[in-house]
Design a protein around this motif. Structure first.
Motif, mmCIF file in Angstrom:
data_model
loop_
_atom_site.group_PDB
_atom_site.id
_atom_site.type_symbol
_atom_site.label_atom_id
_atom_site.label_comp_id
_atom_site.label_asym_id
_atom_site.label_seq_id
_atom_site.Cartn_x
_atom_site.Cartn_y
_atom_site.Cartn_z
ATOM 1 N N VAL A 1 -10.466 7.779 -0.105
ATOM 2 C CA VAL A 1 -9.899 9.086 -0.177
ATOM 3 C C VAL A 1 -10.990 10.008 -0.606
ATOM 4 O O VAL A 1 -11.952 9.583 -1.593
ATOM 5 C CB VAL A 1 -8.568 9.132 -1.333
ATOM 6 N N ARG B 1 -6.259 8.017 2.914
ATOM 7 C CA ARG B 1 -4.749 7.827 3.019
ATOM 8 C C ARG B 1 -4.396 7.446 1.483
ATOM 9 O O ARG B 1 -5.147 6.692 0.800
ATOM 10 C CB ARG B 1 -4.250 6.666 3.852
ATOM 11 N N SER C 1 0.245 10.697 1.982
ATOM 12 C CA SER C 1 -0.648 11.727 2.547
ATOM 13 C C SER C 1 -0.484 12.695 2.988
ATOM 14 O O SER C 1 -0.864 13.937 2.953
ATOM 15 C CB SER C 1 -2.257 10.999 3.213
#
Length: 189
Positions: free
Chosen positions: A4, A54, A63
């Motif tokens: 992320v 995600r 997400s």
């Protein structure tokens, strides 16, 4: 979280962050102010969407979820915001009752009883009808925790739960959280 990344303008706050928290475990995110702790928690409840990567809650990749599907996942997550984020125009008890009114089919009496039970669990049993402004910082934090616990979520996110509190109140909050994790198998982040 899988890889992320999140930036706000030119400021990259998260860069390829990955971790997994097994169900029923506790996980602590440490770092200095401004290093992305709150932003990470906000990704888990999908208040913020990643630029890349995600986010999963259980088997659900959240997400890109929205609408009813996102709402379903969010009901499984309690969130204690850094400043407790209580609504100042309703009583402490009604703050705790708010998620129950919105996400359950309980009667008004059952909602009031459940909210009172959650306030009792955090040591605020006699504060149901008080307004948030009448509470100390530690009491507001505990009321926020009671609201986060209202739906008995399996996942509880707590953003700096003891920040700005005196050492005794900070220990009480920490003990409450540890007790939740031990008693209910709550996943605590």
């Amino acid at each position: 979280l899988e890889g992320v990344s999140k930036a706000f303008g030119a400021r990259r706050v998260l860069d390829g962050v990955s971790f997994e928290v097994p169900a029923g475990c506790g996980f602590i995110i440490l770092g200095r102010s401004g290093t992305g702790k709150s932003v990470t928690l906000r990704h888990i409840v999908r208040l913020v969407a990643p630029d890349r990567g995600r986010v999963f809650v259980g088997d659900d990749e959240i997400s890109n979820l929205s609408g009813a599907e996102l709402s379903r996942v969010r009901r499984s997550i309690g969130f204690l915001f850094q400043n407790a984020a209580l609504f100042d125009s309703i009583s402490v008890g009604e703050n705790v009752a708010f998620p129950l009114r919105r996400h359950s089919r309980l009667s008004n009496r059952e909602i009031r009883d459940r909210a009172a039970e959650k306030l009792e669990a955090v040591g605020l049993g006699s504060e149901y009808d008080k307004m948030p402004a009448a509470l100390s910082g530690g009491m507001r934090k505990r009321a926020g925790l009671a609201r986060a616990m209202a739906l008995d979520p399996p996942v509880l996110l707590v953003d700096e739960p003891s920040a700005g509190l005196d050492p005794i109140t900070a220990d009480e909050i920490d003990d409450l959280l540890l007790g939740l994790k031990k008693a209910g198998g709550t996943t605590l982040i």
